[in-house]
Motif scaffolding. Structure first.
Motif, short mmCIF file in Angstrom:
data_model
loop_
_atom_site.label_atom_id
_atom_site.label_comp_id
_atom_site.label_asym_id
_atom_site.label_seq_id
_atom_site.Cartn_x
_atom_site.Cartn_y
_atom_site.Cartn_z
N CYS A 51 3.72 0.21 6.84
CA CYS A 51 3.04 -1.10 6.83
C CYS A 51 3.79 -2.15 7.63
O CYS A 51 3.18 -3.11 8.10
N SER A 57 -0.22 -2.98 8.28
CA SER A 57 -0.95 -4.17 7.85
C SER A 57 -0.09 -5.44 7.83
O SER A 57 -0.61 -6.54 7.88
N HIS A 120 -0.27 -4.73 1.42
CA HIS A 120 0.70 -3.85 2.09
C HIS A 120 1.44 -3.01 1.06
O HIS A 120 1.55 -3.38 -0.11
#
Ligand code: VGL
Ligand code: ZN
Length: 243
Positions: A51, A57, A120
């Motif tokens: 992540c 993200s 996340h």
């Protein structure tokens, strides 16, 4: 003080600085030019997860660049600990959980200011996996943090309520570790908070700047984080300082 007494006093003082990790711990470690990590040193690899690298993200700019460097640094340490940000799907730090709020805005919670993030590092999802290429087979502990829905934890030692311990400090103390070296993501959040809390827990702490990348929230967050770290006794070093 006579010359003889003064000499033995200085010797004693130097000895105790080495034992308890006084201000000179890094200077001593570097007396031979470079730091050669040993049994009292640990490398703590913070949140090198999918992540947080490009494509993730909550991607940290150039977060993927540090992976090969971290692998190489880890070979120099006999003690290595990895951390994983590890949130519930409905975690309080996610903007998606707060009506009308967007990522990177802040809100007030019972424990203080909380920056809101894109979803996340949800427990058990691919984004929470370690970044591709991270290879540290001799790491002895993976510490997960941020798993309480209502409390964030940037720090690997202490949750954001400033009360709940993760257990990392106890683990390191029981294993005789005195000096913590930090690498990973992100410099101005999980790395910085962890290094500051390492100091608060009685450890020496150094951050290897070139083996970290920052979020730099608001364009000033990174330098502010370094100022805070240095003020709290965290050493700012480079991977080339290691033997
Ligand atoms: C982090 C923001 C939210 C980090 C984790 O690893 O620095 N930053 N959760
Ligand atoms: Zn997080």
């Amino acid at each position: 003080m006579s010359g003889l007494h003064r000499r033995s006093f200085l010797k004693l003082a130097a000895g105790s600085a080495m034992l308890t990790g006084g201000a000179g711990w890094l200077a001593q470690a570097m007396a031979a030019g470079k730091i050669a990590p040993g049994g009292k040193d640990v490398l703590i690899v913070i949140d090198v997860q999918k992540c947080f690298i490009p494509g993730g993200s909550l991607a940290v700019d150039k977060g993927d660049e540090i992976v090969p460097l971290i692998n190489a640094i880890a070979k120099k340490f006999e003690n290595v600990v990895l951390t994983q940000d590890w949130h519930t799907p409905d975690h309080v730090s996610f903007a998606s959980q707060h009506d009308g709020k967007k990522p990177f805005e802040a809100i007030q919670l019972g424990y203080g200011t909380q920056v809101l993030w894109p979803d996340h590092c949800v427990q058990g999802t691919e984004g929470a996996d370690f970044a591709p290429g991270l290879s540290i087979p001799h790491a002895t502990l993976v510490i997960r943090k941020g798993y309480h829905r209502d409390v964030d934890s940037y720090s690997a030692f202490l949750e954001a309520d400033k009360k709940t311990l993760t257990g990392l400090g106890g683990y390191l103390k029981q294993r005789g570790v005195q000096n913590c070296y930090f690498v990973g993501l992100a410099t101005d959040f999980c790395v910085g908070w962890s290094a500051i809390d390492a100091r608060a827990a009685g450890f020496n702490a150094a951050v290897l700047e070139d083996a970290c990348r920052g979020i730099n929230l608001g364009g000033t967050g990174l330098e502010a984080a370094w100022k805070d770290m240095v003020a709290k006794g965290v050493k700012r070093i480079q991977s080339t300082d290691l033997a």
